[in-house]
Write a protein that holds these residues in place. Sequence first.
Motif: not given
Lengths: 717, 491
Positions: A281-285, A386-395, A397-404
């Motif tokens: 899923n890392a590669a998929a993301a 702390a919040l900025k680093s997790v906010t604009w983190a597209s990849k 985020m995608l990996e998280h979704r793909l990894s259930a």
Amino acid sequence: MSDVLLVAGVAPQPGILATAVRRLRESGARVHLVGAVDPDELAEDLQLDGLCALPADIAKDTPTRVAARQVPGERVWSRIRREPWAREHARSADVLVALDAHAIYTVWRFAQRNRAADARYGIQAAVQALVERKGRPSTGPLRRLTNGIPSTTAVKQSVNRLINAAPRAAVNAVTARPIMRSKAGTQLWLTAVKAPKVPDSLRTKVGHQVAKGMAWADRPDGEALILTATASKLRKPTARARILGEAASRELKAGMPPRDLAGAVNALLKVADQRHRADENAAAADLLNRAMTLAFDRVLHIDQLTSPLAEDPEGFIAPFRRSLAATTVASPRGRRQPAAPPPTDRPLRLLIATSANDNFLKLIRSYYDAHPRVEVRFVDLAANAALKSVTWASKPMLEHRLSADTTPYGEKAEERLRPYLDWADTVFVDWCVAPAALFTMVDPGTTRVIVRLHSYEALSRWPYMVDFSRIDDLVFVADHIKDLTTTLVPYLKGPDGPRMHVLDNAMNLRGFQIDKPADARFQLGMVGISQVAKDPRWAIQVLRLLRERDDRYRMLLVGGDMNPDVSVASREYLEAFNRDVRELEATGAVRRLGATDDVPKMLSDIGVIISSSVREGCHCGLMEGAASGAVPVVRDWPFFAGKPNSARTLYPEGWVIGSPEEAVERILRTTATEEAWRTTGREASTYALREWDWSVVQHHFDRLLLDDPRSESRRRE
Amino acid sequence: MTQSLDVSTSSSNGRPAAAGRGRRPHLIYLAIGFPPAAKSCAYRMRETANQFRRIGWDVTVVTIAAASWERDSGLDYSLLEQVDPEIRVVELPLAREDLETDIRRFSEERALRPAKWLTNLRKREKKIFPEPVFGSWRGTLEQAVLDVHRQRPANLLLASCVPYVNLAAAWKLWETQGVPYAVDFRDGWSIDVVNGGQAFTPDSEAGTWERRILDHCQSLWVVNDPIADHYRERYPHVADRVHVVRNGYDKDSVPMIRPRRPDPEAGLTFGYLGTVNYTTHQLRVVLDAWREARKREPLLRNARFEIRGHIGAGANREANGLTELIREAADDGVSFGGPVRKAEVAETYGRWDALVLILIGGRYVTSGKVYEYMATGLPIVSVHEVDHDASRVLDGHPLWTGACGLDELRLVDSFRDAARMVVEATDEQRAGVRDHADPFTRETLMQKAVEQLAAHALAAPGDLPVNGAAVHPSDEPSTINETERAGGVRA
């Protein structure tokens, strides 16, 4: 007295430079400066004893191929060493000082030749060196003589550099600019990169090398051509997809729509799906992220007067609907518990969240700050590291979704958001972009989540990364934006979709009611010209046509120019616009007033307010102009023209026109006499205040935030 | 250092008893940042060492060469004035290579690609010890404590972190010589005190080190309850060895005389004293709010805002975006006056009418500055997260405007409120504030912490940990209740 030579690789901040020079002079030194300098920015009281000012971009500028290969420090050195003034002062300086990281190498090289000088990085260190020098005996004439002779190390290193550079020079020769610019050269390389029986790795390497040559020859189209040809012969699907993606990306960077965007996006999505099936899923993301980045690039949708997404929403989005990875990301997770109704025994705890852009929140915040039934907290996700680093983190985020939803990133997001969600009864997220995606990555508990979507977000990737099943209420600023968004995200129209509302932007329009002088009648105006979508060239065309009939008409443009660095497309539009207005500005028919904090004052001189945009959410500048008593003239925004909802349904009949010629007719008609002009303006003002002023709109917000949404639903039933 | 006296110890309070069974107990104190380093941790270290001396211990402080601080936060020799002259200081020839400013010492690779060089340096440091900035100091520190112990056997090693590489030296001495150790983490290692959350996972290399160290340490000191809670939750088996030792303030840092009579006509003076380590965004919000408050509040019409302290390190010292912002605000009465020597701190506070407390981080950060600010009796404008440990310390302070995060509009109100407090505060109110601060004197807090640790270290030899054995908690009566009342050491 000691001589100090300051070296700047990037233009120093004026205050820092002024302080540095002052401190060095106070330490008894003559101070000279060479390097990147912006002469307009130098402080007036700067007391330099000598200056060799070079362009501010010497660390970035790549006038030669050699420079393109160099690191910034090397480029600065290559440029400065060519200045006789600099060499002379470097030879005689007592202290050589690098003001920034890119200047270190130049000082290091100078110090190889001037072996008696101190070489320091930073001002405090330079002052310290001066103090230490005072305590040392001065250097004699013989020592000074030897200063000019380079050390043996320096000579040896130069030879090594030459030897190491040779193989690359050979490559450069066969991809030289004239070859890459010629048709024959391009054809030759196209054939070469498609030669049979070449391993993927070598083909990729050569393809990249040739593409670089094309880039060097200012041929982004050729670059894409070579990469696409290379990709066509690659055996591995992942490598092929990546190269196709690169090809499209080069064209977008050059400000042009890619010749085969669909091919690149489809290829990337296909391999993303394969990787996702294999649980990689890392590669998929990464691949899905590339596909999204390409498909939703601002060059295609924001910096153009048209957008393939707006023209054919369903067709454009179809590849993502077919993709397993993309649909997995977009699949609704739902919330474990329903949102709790607003509390009745204490004030509502309202968390207002945005990322950097709070332009449309100020009035809402100040209103609820003073509201006895509401306790407000505000979080700017971009201002909190702390919040900025997790906010604009597209990849991630995608990996998280793909990894259930099981990644360390997701845990981090949960950990950082949870205190806010625990505190708040309601979260109001402004702009349906990354913050909305972030807040819907975690289960909100019983906290109610409201997201407001303005306009451009509908043309971005974010509606496909936001989990709308965790949003209770989705707020739009106009019906046509709601229509577009629901077309793009059909889930919204389903039974589990969030409640949807259309609420006007919060504007204090009463502050815009200012008497206008009689000559404002011939003064057209636009508020906001900083984006291509505002299409000020259309307004200029209206002015030209108008002036052919009556040259008393002039135009005021309020707001900063568009930023040419955002994209090539923006730069090209700005250049064309500048050409359009050059002559009109010279005669005073057009005046650009720049950015201002006092829009009401500017509007007092504007008798006709124009909205020339190709798309808008609600166009606040136009509404403010109408409130000020200016005659509104609204282009039927082409993105939405002819649809069930558009500018024509947002504004009263008569305000909206279909072409520049119709605009001219409306303006001539409504400004024919002062009385007609004032009457039309007054009617517009009355309408604007009645419909859009905060005194009216605040009640809609109160209902949204303070009423129990369940009773609202029941009422609707 | 004087010759040792024949003393033994009492296990009740760590003081040497009168019997003559041996030499005085000896503490090796790993305190990188000890005076004359002009670092905020220097005060805590000085007091710790002095307190051990006060109860009759010999103290050997291990730190780095004074010259190494020149390129870091600078030096303040006035800090040495109150260091017990009997304390022996061993200075190691260590310095932060990344802060080197003499370009002649740079390799060509470093000069050409400074960022890449730095990345590689960090990687190299982490290979030696999982701490990117100081890892390479490990060997020298380990050897140093072994040498000190060989010359004069130690009864206890106390490692103050940062740098965390001190832990490797503590471990070495424990592993090879069985010398018990305690750790003063101050802010904690596995917790990201600025952003919240954990700084590294338990199974990372740093996590393994931390667990190994805490498994065997005599005592762990941290500066506030949220950090202590973090450690108690992460390592339940050492929970009873985790102690809150608040930073407190030095009495000589706050003006003993009554604050000056405010004169709004001549202009009130607001002050900030401390390291300027926050972001340009945070400072910009403060300055914008200050500008707006001056416009709106008649009492602030002529007001000044003086910023004092250290800005930046290495090549960026006093030359970064923060200094530029301050300079741009000169027309609004804002100025930067550089660092203040410890000996001049009280005088500096005495010239100000109100204080601006700008802090980074949130609930895990206290800062030492808040105690000192509180003890001045001056009104305080807070610029930090609402959920910040400083808020807990200041809660109930009558001349505090409250915390409102970085909400500019509310900060404007805070400045205005503070201006009104300046002119309206009574002498009784100011005295009340100082009384409230009294339990937080560094001496009071540290005295209890040191006595407790010393007593534990000198407990019955059978209870002392030996290689690999578990630490036996002391059976001494707890001082929890007494110290909690004083707002100090808590177990």
